[in-house]
Scaffold this motif. Structure first.
Motif, short mmCIF file in Angstrom:
data_model
loop_
_atom_site.label_atom_id
_atom_site.label_comp_id
_atom_site.label_asym_id
_atom_site.label_seq_id
_atom_site.Cartn_x
_atom_site.Cartn_y
_atom_site.Cartn_z
N PHE A 227 0.83 -1.22 0.00
CA PHE A 227 0.00 0.00 0.00
C PHE A 227 0.86 1.27 0.00
CE2 PHE A 227 -3.49 -2.90 1.44
CZ PHE A 227 -4.37 -2.59 0.42
N LEU A 228 1.99 1.22 0.70
CA LEU A 228 2.88 2.39 0.69
C LEU A 228 3.29 2.73 -0.74
CD1 LEU A 228 4.47 4.37 2.45
CD2 LEU A 228 6.31 2.69 2.58
N GLY A 229 3.55 1.68 -1.52
CA GLY A 229 3.96 1.87 -2.91
C GLY A 229 2.89 2.54 -3.77
N ILE A 230 1.65 2.50 -3.33
CA ILE A 230 0.57 3.15 -4.09
C ILE A 230 -0.01 4.33 -3.31
CG2 ILE A 230 0.04 1.15 -5.55
CD1 ILE A 230 -2.37 0.57 -3.68
N GLY A 231 0.83 4.87 -2.41
CA GLY A 231 0.45 6.11 -1.74
C GLY A 231 -0.60 5.96 -0.66
N ILE A 232 -0.67 4.77 -0.06
CA ILE A 232 -1.71 4.51 0.95
C ILE A 232 -1.07 4.02 2.25
CG2 ILE A 232 -3.65 2.97 1.53
CD1 ILE A 232 -4.49 3.09 -1.43
N ARG A 233 -1.55 4.57 3.38
CA ARG A 233 -1.09 4.14 4.69
C ARG A 233 -2.03 3.05 5.20
NH1 ARG A 233 -0.76 8.34 9.79
NH2 ARG A 233 0.95 7.34 10.90
N LEU A 234 -1.45 1.88 5.49
CA LEU A 234 -2.27 0.79 6.04
C LEU A 234 -2.36 0.99 7.54
CD1 LEU A 234 -3.81 -1.92 5.70
CD2 LEU A 234 -1.61 -3.07 6.04
N VAL A 235 -3.47 1.52 7.99
CA VAL A 235 -3.67 1.87 9.40
C VAL A 235 -3.92 0.59 10.22
CG1 VAL A 235 -5.25 3.06 10.99
CG2 VAL A 235 -4.47 4.18 8.88
N ASP A 236 -4.86 -0.22 9.76
CA ASP A 236 -5.16 -1.50 10.42
C ASP A 236 -5.97 -2.37 9.47
OD1 ASP A 236 -7.87 -0.62 10.61
OD2 ASP A 236 -7.48 0.31 12.54
N PHE A 237 -6.13 -3.61 9.84
CA PHE A 237 -6.97 -4.51 9.03
C PHE A 237 -7.39 -5.70 9.87
CE2 PHE A 237 -3.94 -7.94 8.21
CZ PHE A 237 -2.73 -7.32 8.43
N LYS A 238 -8.40 -6.40 9.37
CA LYS A 238 -8.92 -7.61 10.03
C LYS A 238 -8.79 -8.79 9.08
CE LYS A 238 -12.90 -9.04 9.52
NZ LYS A 238 -13.53 -10.13 8.72
N CYS B 59 -12.54 -4.33 5.20
CA CYS B 59 -11.97 -4.80 6.47
C CYS B 59 -10.57 -4.23 6.73
CB CYS B 59 -11.97 -6.32 6.52
SG CYS B 59 -11.43 -7.11 5.02
N CYS B 60 -10.25 -3.12 6.05
CA CYS B 60 -8.97 -2.44 6.30
C CYS B 60 -9.26 -0.97 6.57
CB CYS B 60 -8.08 -2.46 5.06
SG CYS B 60 -7.65 -4.09 4.42
N ARG B 61 -8.32 -0.29 7.23
CA ARG B 61 -8.33 1.18 7.20
C ARG B 61 -7.18 1.60 6.29
NH1 ARG B 61 -10.19 0.97 12.70
NH2 ARG B 61 -12.34 1.72 12.69
N LEU B 62 -7.53 2.34 5.24
CA LEU B 62 -6.56 2.74 4.22
C LEU B 62 -6.65 4.25 4.08
CD1 LEU B 62 -7.64 0.00 1.61
CD2 LEU B 62 -5.64 -0.08 3.11
N SER C 299 -4.57 12.35 3.39
CA SER C 299 -5.13 11.72 4.61
C SER C 299 -6.57 11.27 4.42
CB SER C 299 -5.08 12.65 5.82
OG SER C 299 -3.76 12.93 6.15
N GLU C 300 -7.07 11.33 3.20
CA GLU C 300 -8.45 10.91 2.94
C GLU C 300 -8.61 9.41 3.21
OE1 GLU C 300 -11.13 11.04 -0.91
OE2 GLU C 300 -9.87 12.82 -0.69
N LYS C 301 -9.78 9.05 3.75
CA LYS C 301 -10.04 7.65 4.04
C LYS C 301 -10.52 6.94 2.77
CE LYS C 301 -11.55 8.89 8.70
NZ LYS C 301 -10.23 8.91 9.30
N LEU C 302 -9.92 5.77 2.47
CA LEU C 302 -10.27 5.03 1.25
C LEU C 302 -10.82 3.65 1.64
CD1 LEU C 302 -7.07 5.91 -0.87
CD2 LEU C 302 -9.35 6.96 -1.03
N ASP C 303 -11.71 3.62 2.60
CA ASP C 303 -12.18 2.33 3.14
C ASP C 303 -13.59 2.48 3.72
OD1 ASP C 303 -12.11 3.23 5.99
OD2 ASP C 303 -10.01 3.54 5.48
N LYS C 304 -14.02 1.43 4.43
CA LYS C 304 -15.40 1.39 4.92
C LYS C 304 -15.71 2.45 5.96
CE LYS C 304 -17.83 -2.14 7.03
NZ LYS C 304 -18.29 -3.55 7.13
N ASP C 305 -14.71 3.10 6.54
CA ASP C 305 -15.00 4.22 7.44
C ASP C 305 -15.78 5.32 6.73
OD1 ASP C 305 -14.16 3.37 9.89
OD2 ASP C 305 -12.24 4.44 9.88
N ASP D 44 -20.37 8.18 7.54
CA ASP D 44 -21.21 8.97 6.61
C ASP D 44 -20.40 10.04 5.86
OD1 ASP D 44 -23.64 7.65 7.18
OD2 ASP D 44 -23.83 8.82 9.03
N LEU D 45 -19.25 9.65 5.34
CA LEU D 45 -18.41 10.63 4.64
C LEU D 45 -18.75 10.73 3.15
CD1 LEU D 45 -14.96 9.68 6.26
CD2 LEU D 45 -16.45 11.58 6.87
N GLY D 46 -19.55 9.78 2.66
CA GLY D 46 -19.89 9.78 1.23
C GLY D 46 -18.74 9.22 0.41
N GLY D 47 -18.99 9.03 -0.89
CA GLY D 47 -17.91 8.59 -1.80
C GLY D 47 -17.36 7.22 -1.49
#
Ligand code: TMP
Length: 263
Positions: free
Chosen positions: A166-177, A202-205, A211-217, A222-225
């Motif tokens: 994920f770092l290689g594609i500009g994403i911080r892997l915060v956590d996952f299940k 099932c990840c926080r990306l 710093s935009e969230k790219l996951d189920k959060d 209710d962030l939309g998108g």
């Protein structure tokens, strides 16, 4: 099409009997749930994206020697998998404070943890998947001490690999299940393998640049998108068929961690 026997229906997937004994077909639904299904919605195309993203990640993990249940993707929404005996634990790996960890320990979201932390939650919807310790797991026989060791080793290997991917594609892997299962061979030998799925469900990306969230959060808060975020993850991984073929298309490098520190 012949009618298939439905083995199990979860919140985001249906499992059907597979073509051979010991196989299943996992069908990825568009349904999204949060807070133990108190919140529900349907995002058209989510299942297709998660099927693709999870296929890609499981294949890459298989290539570095992490055993998984994945056999092959069958179509847009379905993959063929090995039937395993699911260990009733949600194994969460955290690199950065967020979600229930921040709430429980009063941490500020986004703080890098001193080291990667593994947590176990007992899979029991009626109990809201409670946090449990190794003591509970062994005392109640959900897994043996040896199995816990193996699960933890696999979870950390998966984390190391995914942080870099994920770092290689500009994403911080915060956590996952993740979830694991027992796979038995013909001689009755048992192996622990990665099961279920790895997707933005099932990840926080977090996008490193914005710093935009790219996951189920996005759905939970209710962030939309929601769909756009999942599409962005798929696009960066190089698995969106509209833009490039799924095979041989590696990750799209977009940014590196500006701090230069490991995630
Ligand atoms: P949490 O901070 O809510 O405990 O979530 C930790 C990670 O696990 C996060 O990436 C979301 C994921 N997760 C699931 O996949 N399923 C769940 O039921 C929960 C509660 C979390």
């Amino acid at each position: 099409m012949t009618r298939r026997r439905r083995i199990y229906e979860g919140k985001a997937k249906v499992l059907y009997e597979g073509p051979e004994p010991g196989t299943l077909i996992a069908h990825f639904k568009d349904d999204a749930t949060a807070f133990n299904a108190q919140k529900r919605a349907v995002f058209e195309g989510k299942g297709v994206l998660n099927n693709r993203i999870s296929e890609y990640i499981f294949m890459r993990l298989g290539e570095i020697g992490v055993p998984t249940h994945f056999i092959k993707r069958i179509n847009m929404r379905e993959q063929l998998i090995r039937q395993v005996e699911i260990i009733p634990l949600e194994v969460v790996v955290r690199n950065v404070a967020a979600g229930s960890l921040s709430t429980r320990l009063g941490l500020e979201d986004g703080v890098q943890l001193p080291r990667s932390i593994i947590e176990f939650y007992y899979k029991a919807d009626a109990l809201n998947d409670p946090l449990v310790s190794e003591e509970h797991i062994t005392a109640f026989g959900w897994a043996t001490p040896q199995e816990i060791d193996e699960v933890m080793q696999l979870a950390l290997r998966i984390n190391d690999f995914l942080v870099g991917l994920f770092l290689g594609i500009g994403i911080r892997l915060v956590d996952f299940k993740v979830e694991f299962g027992r796979l038995y061979d013909e001689e009755g030998q048992m192996r622990i393998v990665l099961a279920d799925e790895i997707s933005p469900d099932c990840c926080r990306l977090w996008d490193i640049a914005s710093s935009e969230k790219l996951d189920k959060d996005r759905f939970r808060k209710d962030l939309g998108g929601v769909l756009e975020a999942y599409q962005e993850v798929a696009r960066r991984l190089g698995v969106l068929t509209e833009t490039r073929p799924p095979k041989g298309a590696g990750p799209v490098l977009v940014a590196t961690n500006p701090t230069g520190k490991p995630n």
